[in-house]
Design a protein around this motif. Structure first.
Motif, PDB file in Angstrom:
ATOM      1  N   ILE B 154       0.926  -1.159  -0.096  1.00 18.53           N
ATOM      2  CA  ILE B 154       0.048   0.079  -0.070  1.00 18.53           C
ATOM      3  C   ILE B 154       1.032   1.312   0.077  1.00 18.53           C
ATOM      4  CG2 ILE B 154      -1.619   1.462   1.241  1.00 18.53           C
ATOM      5  CD1 ILE B 154      -2.291  -1.674   2.751  1.00 18.53           C
ATOM      6  N   THR B 155       0.902   2.325  -0.931  1.00 17.86           N
ATOM      7  CA  THR B 155       1.369   3.427  -0.905  1.00 17.86           C
ATOM      8  C   THR B 155       1.508   3.999   0.185  1.00 17.86           C
ATOM      9  OG1 THR B 155       0.210   3.504  -3.031  1.00 17.86           O
ATOM     10  CG2 THR B 155       2.072   5.336  -2.441  1.00 17.86           C
ATOM     11  N   GLY B 156       2.700   4.387   0.893  1.00 22.66           N
ATOM     12  CA  GLY B 156       2.710   4.867   2.128  1.00 22.66           C
ATOM     13  C   GLY B 156       2.521   4.284   3.430  1.00 22.66           C
ATOM     14  N   ALA B 157       2.276   2.883   3.343  1.00 22.02           N
ATOM     15  CA  ALA B 157       2.213   1.822   4.541  1.00 22.02           C
ATOM     16  C   ALA B 157       2.757   0.677   4.003  1.00 22.02           C
ATOM     17  CB  ALA B 157       0.737   1.860   4.621  1.00 22.02           C
ATOM     18  N   THR B 158       4.198   0.780   3.595  1.00 23.63           N
ATOM     19  CA  THR B 158       4.953  -0.263   3.249  1.00 23.63           C
ATOM     20  C   THR B 158       5.081  -1.274   4.496  1.00 23.63           C
ATOM     21  OG1 THR B 158       6.142   1.147   1.841  1.00 23.63           O
ATOM     22  CG2 THR B 158       7.124  -1.174   2.129  1.00 23.63           C
ATOM     23  N   ILE B 159       5.344  -0.779   5.761  1.00 22.44           N
ATOM     24  CA  ILE B 159       5.610  -1.602   6.926  1.00 22.44           C
ATOM     25  C   ILE B 159       4.342  -2.346   7.127  1.00 22.44           C
ATOM     26  CG2 ILE B 159       6.129  -1.305   9.304  1.00 22.44           C
ATOM     27  CD1 ILE B 159       7.736   1.199   8.659  1.00 22.44           C
ATOM     28  N   SER B 160       3.198  -1.722   7.078  1.00 24.89           N
ATOM     29  CA  SER B 160       2.116  -2.428   7.454  1.00 24.89           C
ATOM     30  C   SER B 160       1.818  -3.458   6.461  1.00 24.89           C
ATOM     31  CB  SER B 160       0.802  -1.745   7.464  1.00 24.89           C
ATOM     32  OG  SER B 160       0.912  -0.543   8.369  1.00 24.89           O
ATOM     33  N   SER B 161       2.170  -3.199   5.064  1.00 18.88           N
ATOM     34  CA  SER B 161       1.714  -4.311   4.187  1.00 18.88           C
ATOM     35  C   SER B 161       2.921  -5.480   4.437  1.00 18.88           C
ATOM     36  CB  SER B 161       2.158  -3.822   2.947  1.00 18.88           C
ATOM     37  OG  SER B 161       1.623  -2.419   2.767  1.00 18.88           O
ATOM     38  N   ARG B 162       3.953  -4.952   4.616  1.00 18.77           N
ATOM     39  CA  ARG B 162       5.131  -6.113   4.921  1.00 18.77           C
ATOM     40  C   ARG B 162       4.850  -6.951   6.201  1.00 18.77           C
ATOM     41  NH1 ARG B 162       9.890  -2.856   4.477  1.00 18.77           N
ATOM     42  NH2 ARG B 162      10.511  -2.888   2.310  1.00 18.77           N
ATOM     43  N   ALA B 163       4.133  -6.398   7.134  1.00 19.89           N
ATOM     44  CA  ALA B 163       3.725  -7.038   8.515  1.00 19.89           C
ATOM     45  C   ALA B 163       2.585  -7.937   8.217  1.00 19.89           C
ATOM     46  CB  ALA B 163       3.099  -5.957   9.572  1.00 19.89           C
ATOM     47  N   VAL B 164       1.657  -7.542   7.408  1.00 23.34           N
ATOM     48  CA  VAL B 164       0.454  -8.519   6.834  1.00 23.34           C
ATOM     49  C   VAL B 164       1.002  -9.902   6.227  1.00 23.34           C
ATOM     50  CG1 VAL B 164      -1.421  -9.114   5.570  1.00 23.34           C
ATOM     51  CG2 VAL B 164      -1.229  -7.024   6.960  1.00 23.34           C
ATOM     52  N   VAL B 165       2.128  -9.333   5.268  1.00 24.40           N
ATOM     53  CA  VAL B 165       2.615 -10.468   4.390  1.00 24.40           C
ATOM     54  C   VAL B 165       3.348 -11.502   5.126  1.00 24.40           C
ATOM     55  CG1 VAL B 165       4.163 -11.186   2.474  1.00 24.40           C
ATOM     56  CG2 VAL B 165       2.553  -9.432   2.180  1.00 24.40           C
ATOM     57  N   SER B 166       4.243 -10.994   6.125  1.00 26.16           N
ATOM     58  CA  SER B 166       5.188 -11.837   7.020  1.00 26.16           C
ATOM     59  C   SER B 166       4.274 -12.836   7.693  1.00 26.16           C
ATOM     60  CB  SER B 166       5.883 -11.065   7.788  1.00 26.16           C
ATOM     61  OG  SER B 166       5.763 -10.969   9.282  1.00 26.16           O
ATOM     62  N   ILE B 167       3.078 -12.217   8.323  1.00 28.44           N
ATOM     63  CA  ILE B 167       1.976 -13.039   9.120  1.00 28.44           C
ATOM     64  C   ILE B 167       1.631 -14.174   8.390  1.00 28.44           C
ATOM     65  CG2 ILE B 167       0.138 -13.255  10.690  1.00 28.44           C
ATOM     66  CD1 ILE B 167       0.745  -9.942  11.298  1.00 28.44           C
TER      67      ILE B 167
END
Lengths: 318, 183, 198
Positions: B154-167
């Protein structure tokens, strides 16, 4: 004879506020011209928008508070120019105007005007924009080459943003490119040589004190060297110095006499804190760039630093 | 002496009254509150794996659901995954098909991500990227997805996107193990 | 006449948020959306009115030495009631308000009204005072959350009001936005207050 201005009592200097402000703006011109030349007409629009916005805001506030309009001293204009220089060149103009309004209103006038503000107004304006529009504030562009007045741009990440998450060497942005400002970045931060020259002139004229930039420089170089030579994926000190907003921040913002300590010792402390914070925010923080927050954080510590480093009056006891 | 007795008495009466009335209300409300909690997970389950019954079991300390249709045939599996996000914990439901080969979809159960940025992980455009993916390791990419296992951040929310994918990656692995053992 | 003043003073002249700067925790924490602001306001109105009335009824029976623990137990009872009610009937809202419903127990507005008013005044007046203060609190939350939802999301009660061109100011949806807008509102309010008293 060497003349240094520190804590009171002092003999009045011949430099007026107005002269200081306009000299600073003059010293910013090389970097500014380069920014406009490199990023084309959009950068010029950005500069004009920010300047008008800060100046108009200041006039409105002075009128509302029934104070004399002191727009001639150039401080609001300087804030506008500095704000434009730390923004991405292709930022929507209404955001830039909002940033200028916030910089003057929340950054300066609510504290009582020039001389009473705690934080650097231009950086406060940028911090607001950064929190309000994180996507637009981290979208940098390089000019589409077509024509000088072309409004299009290709978005690119800045060297800091591409490099820091996973360092892959200085290959993409070699030193010459960073020095001459041939890379994406904030409008006034890319032309390193211009900033260095302008900053040195300011120091030579004794408008800026050399202690803060020097302390910040040394701390940044030492700390980043430690990481560079001991760890694997860390960028080099020269990259730290040139790729982001360090030069503009250290030479032109951290030397603002209002928001930084007035004692000699305090200035060393301020510079060291700033350099260390930059390295830590860049390497371990959530943001690719740390100059803005490092200066704002140290601004907040300035009253404390002043208190702790105040020289004893003659004959005074601890 | 008198005022001490009065003090104790007052507190006693107030405490007893409050405790009594609360336990009464609690008993009345409890079934509804529990039903709400169950419904929340079930709604997500229905969305990802339409099935007639969901049997909850525990596997390696995680909550796993076996989803069956009317005939009692297994149609898929789901697991509740948890992990750190940009702010606080993200908890999501991940569903796999009956072979344990394909991701049927994900749904966000709880998160405290930044409103307007990270909170977009709960929006369809992001969640639907996971649908019909091979249950292999997924990777976050900025910009357009190119490879088979790319998830667009998600633009501007790379960290959140990464967190979801890693979970998702972590818990898909666990769920696959469960499917292997229970087939 | 007097009961009218008791009721009306909480709305603006002694508004708990804008004039007394009380109850800052929910004011700053749950005003991201207008719906949250209204729900929190109503919850506080209920707890405040109920506990003020009860405490005023028993005000002569409660010994002075243990009045604080007694008040807290009474307030907590009503708060837990509200919490259960929300969790059972409005689970979505209860999830959004999170820990801030239980935290009403320690909301200074409620304890403050018991100490300052209902422990010394007759039931009818205490009821009016609590109602006025509660509505004043709700009003403040509504103002703050309207500003924040419009600027932070471009919506009002979930409906888009500003159209496609608008870029939401993410900062207004975050905690700093709460501080900023509260500060600006307080500043404007103070300016007017000063002018009217001059």
């Amino acid at each position: 004879m060497k003349l240094v201005v520190t804590t009171s009592p002092h003999i009045r200097s011949s430099l007026s506020l107005q002269k200081v402000m306009y000299t600073v703006i003059l010293c910013l011109l090389p970097a500014l011209f380069w920014g406009i030349y490199y990023f084309h007409i959009r950068a010029l629009f950005l500069l004009i928008t920010c300047s008008i916005s800060t100046v108009v805001t200041e006039i409105i506030f002075k009128k509302v508070r029934k104070k004399p309009v002191s727009i001639g001293d150039g401080s609001a204009l300087l804030t506008g120019v500095l704000l434009a220089m730390v923004l991405p060149p292709y930022l929507p103009l209404w955001m830039a105007a909002l940033g200028g309004f916030v910089a003057i209103s929340l950054g300066k006038e609510v504290f009582g005007g020039l001389g009473y503000n705690i934080f650097n107004p231009a950086l406060l304006g940028r911090a607001f924009l950064m929190a309000a529009f994180p996507v637009q504030l981290t979208t940098w562009g390089i000019p589409a080459r077509a024509s000088w007045t072309s409004l299009d741009a290709i978005t690119r990440a800045t060297p800091l943003a591409t490099t820091l998450p996973k360092f892959s060497g200085n290959g993409l942005y070699p030193l010459q490119k960073l020095l001459f400002g041939l890379h994406p970045g904030s409008m006034g931060e890319v032309f390193s040589i211009g900033l260095i020259v302008g900053g040195l002139i300011l120091i030579a004229l004794r408008i800026a004190d050399f202690r803060i930039p020097l302390a910040a420089f040394l701390t940044l170089v030492i700390l980043s060297s430690i990481f560079y030579f001991t760890g694997e994926n860390y960028p080099s000190p020269s990259f730290h110095l040139l790729a982001g907003g360090f030069l503009l921040g250290a030479l032109f913002m951290a030397t603002d006499p209002v928001t930084t300590p007035y004692t000699k010792k305090g200035r060393w402390v301020f510079g060291m804190g700033m350099g260390a914070l930059i390295v830590f925010i860049r390497l371990f923080g959530g943001y690719p760039e740390g100059v803005m927050y490092s200066i704002l954080i140290m601004n907040a510590f300035t009253p404390l630093i002043n208190r702790l480093t105040r020289p004893l009056p003659l004959g005074g006891k601890k | 002496m008198n005022y001490r007795v009065k003090m104790i008495l007052t507190l006693l009466v107030v405490g007893a009254f409050s405790g009594g009335s609360l336990s009464f209300v609690y008993n009345k409300m409890l079934p509804k509150i529990e039903a709400n909690l169950k419904k929340e997970i079930e709604n997500s389950l229905l969305l990802l794996v339409p099935a007639a019954s969901y049997k909850e079991t525990s596997f390696q300390g995680k909550r796993v659901f076996v989803c069956r249709d009317k005939a009692g045939e297994v149609v898929g599996y789901a697991i509740i995954g948890k992990g750190g996000g940009f702010q606080g914990e993200i908890s999501l439901l991940i569903a796999l098909d009956k072979e344990g080969k394909k991701i049927l979809g994900i749904d966000i159960l709880e998160s405290q991500e930044t409103p307007g940025l990270g909170a977009k992980i709960d929006e369809p455009f992001f969640k639907k990227q996971f649908k019909e993916r091979e249950a292999e390791k997924l990777e976050v990419i900025k910009g357009k997805a190119e490879k088979e296992n790319d998830i667009e951040a998600i633009t501007g929310a790379t960290i959140s996107s990464r967190a979801v994918v890693s979970i998702v990656n972590n818990y898909v692995a666990i769920l696959k193990e469960f499917v292997e053992q229970n087939r | 006449m007097k009961s009218y003043i008791v009721f009306i003073k909480g709305l603006w002249r002694e508004n708990p948020v804008f004039r007394q700067i009380l109850g800052m925790c929910p004011t700053l924490a749950v005003t991201g959306y207008l719906s949250n602001g209204i729900a929190m306001g109503l919850a506080v109105v209920f707890v405040l009115v109920a506990s003020s009335t009860v405490i005023s009824i028993f005000r002569r029976l409660i010994p002075k030495q243990v009045r604080m623990p007694t008040f807290i137990v009474i307030i907590a009872t009503f708060v837990v009631l509200v919490d259960y009610f929300l969790r059972a009937n409005y689970p979505f809202l209860s999830k959004k308000l999170g820990p801030y419903v239980p935290l009403i127990v320690v909301n200074c507005i409620i304890m403050g009204r018991q100490e300052a008013f209902s422990s010394k005044n007759p039931v009818w007046l205490s009821f009016l005072d609590a109602l006025g203060m509660g509505i004043g609190f709700t009003l403040a939350l509504v103002i703050l959350s309207t500003v924040r939802e419009i600027l932070g999301f471009g919506t009002l009660l979930g409906h888009p009001v500003l159209g496609q061109w608008f870029t939401p100011w993410v900062i207004m949806a975050l905690p700093p936005g709460a501080f900023l807008s509260l500060g600006v509102i307080l500043g404007i309010n103070n300016t007017f207050q000063k002018k009217s008293t001059r």
